[in-house]
Design a protein around this motif. Structure first.
Motif, PDB file in Angstrom:
ATOM      1  N   ALA A 198      56.156 129.053  77.720  1.00  0.00           N
ATOM      2  CA  ALA A 198      55.720 129.992  76.684  1.00  0.00           C
ATOM      3  C   ALA A 198      56.369 129.656  75.353  1.00  0.00           C
ATOM      4  O   ALA A 198      57.373 128.935  75.291  1.00  0.00           O
ATOM      5  N   ALA A 199      55.787 130.186  74.286  1.00  0.00           N
ATOM      6  CA  ALA A 199      56.394 130.339  72.960  1.00  0.00           C
ATOM      7  C   ALA A 199      56.468 129.078  72.115  1.00  0.00           C
ATOM      8  O   ALA A 199      56.036 129.077  70.966  1.00  0.00           O
ATOM      9  N   ASP A 224      52.989 123.487  64.711  1.00  0.00           N
ATOM     10  CA  ASP A 224      52.793 124.915  64.432  1.00  0.00           C
ATOM     11  C   ASP A 224      53.902 125.788  65.006  1.00  0.00           C
ATOM     12  O   ASP A 224      54.110 126.917  64.549  1.00  0.00           O
ATOM     13  N   VAL A 225      54.584 125.294  66.035  1.00  0.00           N
ATOM     14  CA  VAL A 225      55.649 126.084  66.658  1.00  0.00           C
ATOM     15  C   VAL A 225      57.040 125.522  66.357  1.00  0.00           C
ATOM     16  O   VAL A 225      58.045 126.078  66.798  1.00  0.00           O
ATOM     17  N   VAL A 246      53.260 129.623  63.279  1.00  0.00           N
ATOM     18  CA  VAL A 246      52.631 130.704  64.049  1.00  0.00           C
ATOM     19  C   VAL A 246      53.190 132.067  63.654  1.00  0.00           C
ATOM     20  O   VAL A 246      52.458 133.068  63.618  1.00  0.00           O
ATOM     21  N   ASP A 247      54.480 132.116  63.328  1.00  0.00           N
ATOM     22  CA  ASP A 247      55.088 133.383  62.918  1.00  0.00           C
ATOM     23  C   ASP A 247      54.732 133.733  61.476  1.00  0.00           C
ATOM     24  O   ASP A 247      54.564 134.914  61.143  1.00  0.00           O
ATOM     25  N   SER A 296      57.188 137.943  64.944  1.00  0.00           N
ATOM     26  CA  SER A 296      57.546 136.694  65.611  1.00  0.00           C
ATOM     27  C   SER A 296      56.785 136.618  66.924  1.00  0.00           C
ATOM     28  O   SER A 296      57.206 137.187  67.933  1.00  0.00           O
ATOM     29  N   VAL A 297      55.679 135.912  66.893  1.00  0.00           N
ATOM     30  CA  VAL A 297      54.903 135.713  68.120  1.00  0.00           C
ATOM     31  C   VAL A 297      55.714 134.897  69.114  1.00  0.00           C
ATOM     32  O   VAL A 297      55.636 135.112  70.329  1.00  0.00           O
ATOM     33  N   LYS A 298      56.494 133.963  68.604  1.00  0.00           N
ATOM     34  CA  LYS A 298      57.328 133.145  69.487  1.00  0.00           C
ATOM     35  C   LYS A 298      58.304 134.011  70.277  1.00  0.00           C
ATOM     36  O   LYS A 298      58.462 133.846  71.489  1.00  0.00           O
TER      37      LYS A 298
END
Length: 241
Positions: free
Chosen positions: A75-76, A111-112, A131-132, A195-197
């Motif tokens: 994930a993340a 992107d991450v 992404v965030d 923060s989607v991460k």
């Protein structure tokens, strides 16, 4: 044994109790998944991983762990990337970022990506993941805290920056906003920052703490691991054999 999870900047800021019951290790580098599998760990989570100055986790070692009977979750960040790439072989992806990569809505590894502080400083992120930045700007627009024009300028500025230079300060500078707009954005940022991460990392940690029964490889999969010279070389580096 406790589930192993490789994490760093993506879990920075989460309460310490989120790690209770888990063997949390630094971001994964080449050989770390193989090493965990060799220790007999049956549940492994991958959140963060090195990719720039240090060799990244190999897909081959993930396949080795899956065939050895490990349940692997990603994930993340690096975990979302590897899960999207290895989902056909049994790695389980978790969260919105994984879903975007898996569906092809997101393509770039960068992107991450973030730069971060060393372990002594808790792997604190020093730059901003795209992404965030995207999620934060979308939230600000949704709450009418910025207008469409300002959103467009900020998003273009964030997208154009290399991940090693992407900070809110630099984004605001490159977006060519008025002094009043910059000040208002900075003052309101705590109200809408996302923060989607971190959210996806939290979801993976929760999943690992649910005492999941590992899915043991039974030899019936549609694929078979090829033990190449490269994999043998990695095993020698990790296990000394």
């Amino acid at each position: 044994m406790k589930p192993v999870v490789f994490a760093g900047p993506s879990i920075h800021g989460l309460p310490a109790d989120f790690a209770r019951g888990l063997d949390v290790r630094p971001p994964a580098a080449r050989g770390d998944i193989l090493r965990a599998a060799g220790e007999g760990r049956t549940v492994i989570g991958l959140i963060d991983g090195y990719f720039n100055s240090t060799p990244s986790v190999w897909h081959k070692e993930i396949l080795f762990a899956l065939q050895a009977g490990c349940s692997l979750f990603g994930a993340a960040s690096m975990g979302a990337l590897r899960a999207a790439e290895c989902s056909a072989f049994g790695m389980v992806g978790i969260g919105a970022i994984f879903e975007d990569y898996h569906a092809g809505r997101r393509l770039s590894d960068a992107d991450v990506a973030v730069t971060h502080a060393p372990a002594e400083l808790g792997f604190c992120p020093l730059t901003l993941a795209l992404v965030d930045a995207e999620a934060t700007l979308a939230a600000a627009l949704h709450q009418d805290l910025i207008c469409e024009s300002m959103h467009g300028k900020l998003l273009r500025a964030a997208t154009d920056l290399h991940f090693t230079r992407r900070t809110w300060s630099q984004v605001l500078s490159d977006a060519d906003l008025s002094g009043n707009d910059r000040t208002q954005f900075v003052e309101c940022l705590p109200e809408f920052e996302q923060s989607v991460k971190r959210q996806d990392a939290e979801l993976l940690l929760r999943t690992l703490k649910e005492n999941i029964e590992p899915e043991i490889y039974d030899g019936q999969n549609s694929w078979k691991l090829q033990n190449t010279l490269f994999l043998k070389s990695l095993e020698k580096d990790v296990f000394g054999r």
